[in-house]
Design a protein around this motif. Structure first.
Motif, PDB file in Angstrom:
ATOM      1  N   UNK A   1      75.838  43.471  34.681  1.00  0.00           N
ATOM      2  CA  UNK A   1      76.584  42.237  34.502  1.00  0.00           C
ATOM      3  C   UNK A   1      77.720  42.257  35.505  1.00  0.00           C
ATOM      4  N   UNK A   2      78.403  43.329  35.500  1.00  0.00           N
ATOM      5  CA  UNK A   2      79.664  43.661  36.231  1.00  0.00           C
ATOM      6  C   UNK A   2      79.244  43.182  37.771  1.00  0.00           C
ATOM      7  N   UNK A   3      78.175  43.491  38.091  1.00  0.00           N
ATOM      8  CA  UNK A   3      77.648  43.112  39.522  1.00  0.00           C
ATOM      9  C   UNK A   3      77.788  41.752  39.985  1.00  0.00           C
ATOM     10  N   UNK A   4      76.868  41.247  38.966  1.00  0.00           N
ATOM     11  CA  UNK A   4      76.926  39.543  38.894  1.00  0.00           C
ATOM     12  C   UNK A   4      78.496  38.999  38.805  1.00  0.00           C
ATOM     13  N   UNK A   5      79.387  39.784  38.259  1.00  0.00           N
ATOM     14  CA  UNK A   5      80.816  39.024  38.180  1.00  0.00           C
ATOM     15  C   UNK A   5      81.510  39.789  39.469  1.00  0.00           C
ATOM     16  N   UNK A   6      80.973  40.194  40.430  1.00  0.00           N
ATOM     17  CA  UNK A   6      81.634  40.780  41.429  1.00  0.00           C
ATOM     18  C   UNK A   6      82.329  42.059  41.324  1.00  0.00           C
ATOM     19  N   UNK A   7      82.028  42.539  40.487  1.00  0.00           N
ATOM     20  CA  UNK A   7      82.489  43.983  40.029  1.00  0.00           C
ATOM     21  C   UNK A   7      84.006  44.049  39.911  1.00  0.00           C
ATOM     22  N   UNK A   8      84.581  43.223  38.812  1.00  0.00           N
ATOM     23  CA  UNK A   8      85.928  43.514  38.515  1.00  0.00           C
ATOM     24  C   UNK A   8      86.345  44.767  38.150  1.00  0.00           C
ATOM     25  N   UNK A   9      85.746  45.559  37.605  1.00  0.00           N
ATOM     26  CA  UNK A   9      86.202  46.804  37.159  1.00  0.00           C
ATOM     27  C   UNK A   9      86.717  47.621  38.485  1.00  0.00           C
ATOM     28  N   UNK A  10      86.278  47.331  39.462  1.00  0.00           N
ATOM     29  CA  UNK A  10      86.741  48.098  40.757  1.00  0.00           C
ATOM     30  C   UNK A  10      88.217  47.555  41.163  1.00  0.00           C
ATOM     31  N   UNK A  11      88.866  46.610  40.634  1.00  0.00           N
ATOM     32  CA  UNK A  11      89.972  45.899  40.713  1.00  0.00           C
ATOM     33  C   UNK A  11      91.133  46.549  39.808  1.00  0.00           C
ATOM     34  N   UNK A  12      90.646  47.215  38.902  1.00  0.00           N
ATOM     35  CA  UNK A  12      91.528  47.670  37.949  1.00  0.00           C
ATOM     36  C   UNK A  12      92.334  48.957  38.343  1.00  0.00           C
ATOM     37  N   UNK A  13      93.565  48.759  38.283  1.00  0.00           N
ATOM     38  CA  UNK A  13      94.383  50.065  38.729  1.00  0.00           C
ATOM     39  C   UNK A  13      95.152  50.704  37.449  1.00  0.00           C
TER      40      UNK A  13
ATOM     41  N   UNK B   1      78.965  54.765  27.291  1.00  0.00           N
ATOM     42  CA  UNK B   1      79.678  53.685  26.630  1.00  0.00           C
ATOM     43  C   UNK B   1      80.003  52.459  27.662  1.00  0.00           C
ATOM     44  N   UNK B   2      80.119  51.455  27.629  1.00  0.00           N
ATOM     45  CA  UNK B   2      80.438  50.280  28.531  1.00  0.00           C
ATOM     46  C   UNK B   2      81.880  50.355  29.025  1.00  0.00           C
ATOM     47  N   UNK B   3      82.529  51.219  28.480  1.00  0.00           N
ATOM     48  CA  UNK B   3      83.939  51.416  29.008  1.00  0.00           C
ATOM     49  C   UNK B   3      83.812  52.519  30.314  1.00  0.00           C
ATOM     50  N   UNK B   4      82.839  53.202  30.378  1.00  0.00           N
ATOM     51  CA  UNK B   4      82.702  54.303  31.298  1.00  0.00           C
ATOM     52  C   UNK B   4      81.921  53.773  32.555  1.00  0.00           C
ATOM     53  N   UNK B   5      82.743  52.743  33.220  1.00  0.00           N
ATOM     54  CA  UNK B   5      82.321  52.328  34.437  1.00  0.00           C
ATOM     55  C   UNK B   5      83.364  52.305  35.427  1.00  0.00           C
ATOM     56  N   UNK B   6      84.559  52.930  35.398  1.00  0.00           N
ATOM     57  CA  UNK B   6      85.639  52.866  36.293  1.00  0.00           C
ATOM     58  C   UNK B   6      85.196  54.074  37.367  1.00  0.00           C
ATOM     59  N   UNK B   7      85.730  54.112  38.732  1.00  0.00           N
ATOM     60  CA  UNK B   7      85.521  55.181  39.308  1.00  0.00           C
ATOM     61  C   UNK B   7      86.809  55.795  39.612  1.00  0.00           C
ATOM     62  N   UNK B   8      87.803  55.342  39.004  1.00  0.00           N
ATOM     63  CA  UNK B   8      89.212  56.161  39.059  1.00  0.00           C
ATOM     64  C   UNK B   8      89.878  55.765  37.847  1.00  0.00           C
ATOM     65  N   UNK B   9      90.991  56.624  37.563  1.00  0.00           N
ATOM     66  CA  UNK B   9      91.784  56.296  36.431  1.00  0.00           C
ATOM     67  C   UNK B   9      93.071  57.203  36.790  1.00  0.00           C
ATOM     68  N   UNK B  10      94.274  57.058  35.916  1.00  0.00           N
ATOM     69  CA  UNK B  10      95.307  57.973  36.111  1.00  0.00           C
ATOM     70  C   UNK B  10      95.330  58.854  34.962  1.00  0.00           C
TER      71      UNK B  10
END
Length: 281
Positions: A28-40, A145-154
């Motif tokens: 689903x995130x791929x279909x939404x153009x991967x918004x999770x990759x924009x999360x800072x 879990x669905x929250x575990x899709x980020x590639x980076x965090x602080x």
């Protein structure tokens, strides 16, 4: 009423309320153009107890210091809107309806759990809402879990872990629970471990021993002590005498202390004792 109709439809998209997998949310995130990759500047919060009070406390600390926050918690306590907080306010009904409708159209009836769907909604809205910090509470466990899709965090924060949802595990042991919650924490970040039972802490340490993140452990790197009419908080930056938090129960001092430690150790943000005192009162 319109929102309730959408939520009812979403509950029918998958025969199970919980089906541990990352495949559907990633699709689903791929279909939404991967918004999770924009999360800072994301802070991911795992554990069994205290996640909600940690999230709301650190939100208050950051906002008192003048920073903007996006926040995703699960479940909501009174109203569904409470799950989504964007840059200073909880989402209103109109924006919630538009968000759910947009993601529903993109999903196009594909098989997905309710939690996965609403997690995708948060990532989409957060990617469009400028904020200094994004705080994300994990749902069941963390590894799948669905929250575990980020590639980076602080930061990854491990709140107290106990026996929970063992029916979804092979053996239902504390070892499995610690593994599910801690084995997939991101590398090259900071891991803050809240106060734990001694045996659980040993299992957490063993699980994250090869993780390359900086590790901050309660009692070793920060501590607290309850005193008359307040508590003493101490870490490598110094000691503070603080008022009791405006949350009922002595255990909340531990949750608040972990929020304070996280905010203070993230040195890209300027958090003062005055900010902390004002935020927790």
């Amino acid at each position: 009423m319109k929102i309730q109709k959408i939520l009812k439809r979403l509950l029918q998209l998958h025969p199970k309320s919980i089906d541990l997998s990352l495949d559907r949310i990633k699709g689903l995130l791929k279909d939404l153009n991967n918004p999770e990759k924009k999360i800072e500047n994301a802070i991911q919060v795992v554990g069994t107890n205290g996640k909600y009070s940690f999230c709301t406390t650190i939100k208050e600390i950051f906002e008192t210091a003048g920073y903007t926050v996006n926040l995703n918690v699960s479940p909501s306590l009174r109203k569904f809107n409470e799950r989504y907080y964007f840059s200073g306010k909880y989402i209103d009904d109109e924006n919630l309806y538009e968000l759910l409708s947009e993601v529903e159209r993109v999903n196009d009836g594909k098989n997905i759990t309710f939690h996965e769907f609403i997690s995708a909604c948060f990532f989409l809205k957060a990617s469009r809402t400028k904020a200094d910090i994004n705080i994300i509470e994990s749902g069941l466990f963390f590894r799948l879990d669905a929250s575990n899709v980020l590639e980076k965090n602080i930061a990854s924060v491990v709140m107290p872990i106990g026996m929970d949802h063992k029916d979804f595990l092979k053996k239902g042991t504390i070892d499995e629970i610690v593994f599910e919650k801690c084995s997939s924490l991101l590398n090259n970040s900071t891991i803050i471990v809240a106060k734990q039972k001694n045996d659980v802490l040993k299992k957490i340490r063993n699980t994250i021993k090869n993780n390359t993140s900086n590790k901050l452990i309660f009692s070793k790197d920060y501590n607290y002590k309850k005193i008359y009419n307040g508590f003493l908080y101490e870490d490598s930056f110094g000691r503070m005498k603080l008022p009791l938090p405006n949350l009922a129960g002595d255990f909340q001092i531990s949750n608040v202390s972990t929020a304070i430690a996280t905010a203070r150790f993230l040195d890209q943000f300027k958090i003062t004792e005055t900010h902390i005192k004002k935020a927790i009162k």
